[in-house]
Design an enzyme around this catalytic site. Structure first.
Site, PDB file in Angstrom:
ATOM      1  N   TRP A 102       0.820  -1.210   0.000  1.00 27.33           N
ATOM      2  CA  TRP A 102       0.000   0.000   0.000  1.00 27.33           C
ATOM      3  C   TRP A 102       0.853   1.259   0.000  1.00 27.33           C
ATOM      4  O   TRP A 102       0.509   2.244  -0.644  1.00 27.33           O
ATOM      5  CB  TRP A 102      -0.994   0.001   1.150  1.00 27.33           C
ATOM      6  CG  TRP A 102      -2.087  -1.014   0.957  1.00 27.33           C
ATOM      7  CD1 TRP A 102      -2.368  -2.067   1.753  1.00 27.33           C
ATOM      8  CD2 TRP A 102      -3.009  -1.103  -0.151  1.00 27.33           C
ATOM      9  NE1 TRP A 102      -3.409  -2.802   1.229  1.00 27.33           N
ATOM     10  CE2 TRP A 102      -3.821  -2.228   0.057  1.00 27.33           C
ATOM     11  CE3 TRP A 102      -3.214  -0.345  -1.320  1.00 27.33           C
ATOM     12  CZ2 TRP A 102      -4.831  -2.620  -0.829  1.00 27.33           C
ATOM     13  CZ3 TRP A 102      -4.228  -0.726  -2.206  1.00 27.33           C
ATOM     14  CH2 TRP A 102      -5.008  -1.851  -1.957  1.00 27.33           C
ATOM     15  N   ASP A 181      -2.025   6.673   6.190  1.00 25.38           N
ATOM     16  CA  ASP A 181      -3.116   5.853   5.659  1.00 25.38           C
ATOM     17  C   ASP A 181      -3.496   4.865   6.758  1.00 25.38           C
ATOM     18  O   ASP A 181      -2.749   3.935   7.049  1.00 25.38           O
ATOM     19  CB  ASP A 181      -2.635   5.128   4.389  1.00 25.38           C
ATOM     20  CG  ASP A 181      -3.661   4.145   3.825  1.00 25.38           C
ATOM     21  OD1 ASP A 181      -4.728   3.954   4.446  1.00 25.38           O
ATOM     22  OD2 ASP A 181      -3.391   3.572   2.752  1.00 25.38           O
ATOM     23  N   LYS A 205     -12.907  -1.369   5.899  1.00 26.42           N
ATOM     24  CA  LYS A 205     -12.169  -2.339   6.703  1.00 26.42           C
ATOM     25  C   LYS A 205     -12.707  -2.369   8.140  1.00 26.42           C
ATOM     26  O   LYS A 205     -13.144  -3.392   8.620  1.00 26.42           O
ATOM     27  CB  LYS A 205     -10.676  -1.987   6.727  1.00 26.42           C
ATOM     28  CG  LYS A 205      -9.840  -2.464   5.540  1.00 26.42           C
ATOM     29  CD  LYS A 205     -10.265  -1.913   4.224  1.00 26.42           C
ATOM     30  CE  LYS A 205      -9.491  -2.466   3.041  1.00 26.42           C
ATOM     31  NZ  LYS A 205      -8.298  -1.732   2.691  1.00 26.42           N
TER      32      LYS A 205
END
Ligand SMILES: *Cc1c(COP(=O)(O)O)cnc(C)c1O
Length: 378
Positions: A102, A181, A205
């Site tokens: 990511w 993030d 999530k």
């Protein structure tokens, strides 16, 4: 009805009580004769939905008033562009720390807008750790420094907050804001937001269903977006319009609001009224993760490569020593009511995502399944 234990990384498991409430309210929300989905986002009926969701998120995080909460769209990947467009503020360089898949996506996208300096990377050990702060090589006058707080695919998590002042003070420039993030570990533990300039993530999530992006940003950083930043993605515009510059993802915000209320009720519901909701979640998440990592460490049939001090509490990644058994494991687990355990296609293996909504009983069922699979295949 039998509900599976859903170990999927995202969209992910949602508290059953939240789904039940959403089902109960689906056709008629609080006597309006309408579903939340059908309401005008500017109507009087919907106003308390978004207002309470914002207020409850502020309460959960203990947000200082100088931070804005923005509800946006486009997910974390859109933020990879929206962040530099808002946060460069006329500066040419941004610092990024590379901890895996990511962060690499963030770096690639930001490189279209900025000179990106990768100031630390754990590529050397196959992304099995977080680079120690002492190894970071910060850039003078960087506009911001970006981390991925929890690498959902690799299963690597920061269990410390980078001390940006200490890192950049000696360089003679300004101390840049820290950007994280937090898609996959927001609300899993208390966080000192004042250490960050910007926190963002996709809600699917640990917060809500897909479609909602959360952004928490210090207000003094607003108002200097790049001239080519799309208006709908200019944080100042979104903040000025209370996340209603354009139609927000109304139902995903409603569902997030139900999750926030569920979290706020955890101290009483779990008999720990002395703790804050996120402290309760942290202790539950620590217990769940410890159970699973202990089972992995006790076995030679399974192995996890992540450095002990950087192991994610949310996404537990591991392999079977005999990789040929990976798919049979995933298939048999699904048949036993444990879904979503296949590792990301980039890294393979197994990944058990054990977010806030995964009950301890789900982790215990997984461990029992792992022991039985080892007994019959070891
Ligand atoms: C899931 C995830 C993303 C991608 O989110 P989208 O909402 O699909 O854009 C980015 N970063 C992290 C850490 C993630 O877990």
């Amino acid at each position: 009805m039998t509900r599976a234990y859903n170990f999927s990384p995202g969209p992910a498991t949602i508290p059953e009580a939240v789904l039940q409430q959403a089902a109960d309210e689906m056709l008629d929300w609080r006597g309006t004769g309408m579903s939340v989905m059908e309401m005008s986002h500017r109507g009087a009926d919907y106003a308390p939905v978004i207002e309470e969701a914002q207020a409850d998120l502020r309460k959960l995080l203990g947000l200082p008033t100088d931070y804005a909460v923005l509800f946006m769209q486009g997910g974390a990947l859109a933020e990879n562009a929206i962040v530099p467009l808002n946060m460069l503020r006329g500066k040419p360089v941004a610092d990024y720390v590379d901890t895996g898949t990511w962060s690499l996506k963030s770096i690639a996208e930001a490189s279209r807008y900025a000179q990106v300096n990768v100031i630390a990377s754990s590529k050397g050990d196959g992304y099995a750790s977080v680079p120690k702060q002492g190894e970071w090589r910060p850039t003078k006058d960087a506009a911001y420094v970006h981390i991925c707080g929890n690498e959902t695919i690799g299963g690597v998590e920061y269990h410390w907050t980078p001390d940006v002042a200490a890192l950049y003070d000696g360089l003679g420039g300004e101390v840049p804001p820290l950007v994280s993030d937090m898609s996959s570990h927001i609300l899993s533990r208390p966080v000192d937001v004042s250490r960050y300039g910007l926190i963002y993530g996709g809600a699917q999530k640990n917060v809500s269903m897909a479609g909602l992006t959360f952004v928490i940003v210090r207000r003094d950083l607003l108002g200097r977006a790049h001239p080519l930043c799309p208006t709908a993605f200019d944080y100042q515009v979104v903040a000025d319009n209370d996340s209603m510059f354009n139609t927000p993802p109304t139902y995903a915000i409603y569902l997030a609001g139900l999750v926030f209320k569920w979290l706020l009720a955890r101290p009483a519901a779990t008999g720990r009224p002395d703790l804050s909701p996120l402290a309760v979640m942290e202790s539950l998440n620590v217990e769940k993760a410890a159970l699973l990592y202990e089972a992995l460490d006790a076995s030679t049939f399974y192995e996890t490569r992540v450095a002990v001090e950087d192991r994610s509490r949310m996404n537990v990644t591991f392999r079977l020593h005999d990789d040929a058994l990976t798919m049979p494991f995933v298939v048999a687990a699904a048949a036993a009511g444990m879904k979503g355990l296949k590792g990301h296609r980039v890294v393979g293996g197994i990944r058990a995502s054990i977010y806030n909504a995964m009950p301890r009983a789900g982790v215990e069922a997984l461990i029992a399944f792992m022991r039985e699979f080892e007994r019959t295949h070891g």
